[in-house]
Design a protein around this motif. Structure first.
Motif, mmCIF file in Angstrom:
data_model
loop_
_atom_site.group_PDB
_atom_site.id
_atom_site.type_symbol
_atom_site.label_atom_id
_atom_site.label_comp_id
_atom_site.label_asym_id
_atom_site.label_seq_id
_atom_site.Cartn_x
_atom_site.Cartn_y
_atom_site.Cartn_z
ATOM 1 N N LEU A 183 7.217 79.378 52.742
ATOM 2 C CA LEU A 183 8.331 80.298 52.589
ATOM 3 C C LEU A 183 8.235 81.503 53.505
ATOM 4 N N ASP A 184 7.042 81.871 53.934
ATOM 5 C CA ASP A 184 6.851 83.079 54.725
ATOM 6 C C ASP A 184 7.795 83.193 55.923
ATOM 7 N N PRO A 185 7.974 82.115 56.713
ATOM 8 C CA PRO A 185 8.798 82.278 57.909
ATOM 9 C C PRO A 185 10.300 82.328 57.622
ATOM 10 N N LEU A 186 10.728 82.008 56.416
ATOM 11 C CA LEU A 186 12.154 81.957 56.105
ATOM 12 C C LEU A 186 12.707 83.335 55.775
ATOM 13 N N THR A 187 13.930 83.589 56.266
ATOM 14 C CA THR A 187 14.619 84.805 55.862
ATOM 15 C C THR A 187 15.124 84.629 54.434
ATOM 16 N N GLU A 188 15.588 85.720 53.839
ATOM 17 C CA GLU A 188 16.103 85.639 52.469
ATOM 18 C C GLU A 188 17.281 84.680 52.383
ATOM 19 N N ARG A 189 18.171 84.744 53.370
ATOM 20 C CA ARG A 189 19.330 83.854 53.375
ATOM 21 C C ARG A 189 18.918 82.403 53.559
ATOM 22 N N GLU A 190 17.950 82.155 54.429
ATOM 23 C CA GLU A 190 17.480 80.780 54.638
ATOM 24 C C GLU A 190 16.852 80.229 53.366
ATOM 25 N N ALA A 191 16.118 81.067 52.639
ATOM 26 C CA ALA A 191 15.535 80.625 51.369
ATOM 27 C C ALA A 191 16.628 80.262 50.373
ATOM 28 N N GLU A 192 17.720 81.030 50.358
ATOM 29 C CA GLU A 192 18.852 80.730 49.471
ATOM 30 C C GLU A 192 19.475 79.384 49.834
ATOM 31 N N VAL A 193 19.621 79.148 51.135
ATOM 32 C CA VAL A 193 20.186 77.876 51.590
ATOM 33 C C VAL A 193 19.272 76.720 51.209
ATOM 34 N N LEU A 194 17.970 76.910 51.352
ATOM 35 C CA LEU A 194 17.014 75.857 51.005
ATOM 36 C C LEU A 194 17.095 75.503 49.527
ATOM 37 N N VAL A 195 17.239 76.503 48.675
ATOM 38 C CA VAL A 195 17.361 76.247 47.243
ATOM 39 C C VAL A 195 18.598 75.397 46.961
ATOM 40 N N LEU A 196 19.697 75.693 47.634
ATOM 41 C CA LEU A 196 20.928 74.924 47.432
ATOM 42 C C LEU A 196 20.807 73.521 48.022
ATOM 43 N N LEU A 197 20.092 73.396 49.123
ATOM 44 C CA LEU A 197 19.814 72.063 49.671
ATOM 45 C C LEU A 197 19.057 71.224 48.649
ATOM 46 N N ALA A 198 18.107 71.851 47.986
ATOM 47 C CA ALA A 198 17.292 71.151 46.998
ATOM 48 C C ALA A 198 18.112 70.724 45.792
ATOM 49 N N ASP A 199 19.281 71.341 45.635
ATOM 50 C CA ASP A 199 20.189 70.968 44.557
ATOM 51 C C ASP A 199 21.188 69.919 45.027
#
Length: 246
Positions: A183-199
């Motif tokens: 998670l370290d290299p991800l921006t806050e927005r990218e982390a949000e997108v990743l969570v939605l991808l996982a859904d």
């Protein structure tokens, strides 16, 4: 497709000539897709992939000489090929699915799928997206998340002993790295997108949820894949679940 855009180059792999002919008929009707070759065995698939450098390969599983899983593994290992592979099989079997994804496949499609599904799969893989039906995605996530949980725990044995002694150890693959490292290299927005991808959300659904454009979503997804070292959306989703983001 504009005149400057090259068509998606597809290699068809199946030991049944009639099925290859049917797939060719479906795909060649599309202006942005071109079938550039065919193979009837896994060994032929490996050779054709190396010679033709297709963008997408549709791969059968049960074939003489070499099965599609092993052919997929060898093609993915060849850095010069770079093709995205969709496993296309008659059998809706979990073992085929898991083995295919472990081998490096980016999609899984049943042969009874409609022509529209085949076309959509080819386009999705060419765009760098994985292609799994929602119900298949749930099965994959359940399997990989369970496997990750079983494998987790404090290190022990020779490997940990070597590390404590100051010896160098191999760098872990993305699926083995601790969540905070991923998670370290991800921006806050990218982390949000990743969570939605996982859904299992589509780009359009992610855009709606975050009130951003689809083009922006695509940019975030591309950066997420690059930063996590993920091959495609499917692998990114598996990583997200292993990190406990859902």
């Amino acid at each position: 497709m504009s005149q400057t855009d090259a068509p998606i180059r597809v290699l068809l792999v199946d030991d049944h000539a009639m099925l290859r002919a049917g797939f060719r008929t479906i795909l060649d009707t599309q202006p942005d897709i071109s079938v550039v070759g065919e193979a009837a065995t896994g060994a032929e698939a490996v050779a054709q992939a190396s010679a033709l450098r297709p963008d997408v390969i549709t791969m059968d599983v049960q074939m003489p000489d070499m099965d599609g899983i092993e052919a997929t593994r060898r093609i993915v290992a060849d850095a010069g090929v770079g093709a995205a592979i969709a496993i296309v099989t008659t059998f809706d079997r979990d073992d085929y699915l898991y083995q295919a994804l472990d081998a490096g496949a980016s999609g899984f499609l049943l042969k009874n799928a409609g022509a529209e599904d085949l076309i959509a799969a080819v386009r999705a893989l060419a765009a760098g997206d994985g292609m799994l039906a929602p119900e298949v995605t749930r099965r994959v996530l359940a399997r990989f998340t369970t496997a990750s949980s079983s494998a987790s725990g404090p290190a022990s044995g020779p490997a940990s002993a070597s590390a404590s002694a100051g010896e160098s150890t191999p760098t872990a693959a993305p699926s083995q790295v601790a969540p905070t490292v991923l998670l370290d290299p991800l921006t806050e927005r990218e982390a949000e997108v990743l969570v939605l991808l996982a859904d299992a959300r589509s780009n359009a659904e992610i855009a709606g949820a975050l009130f951003i454009g689809e083009a922006t979503v695509k940019t975030h997804v591309s950066r997420i894949l690059q930063k996590l070292g993920a091959r495609d959306r499917v692998q990114a989703v598996v990583l997200a679940h292993r990190m406990g983001l859902t």
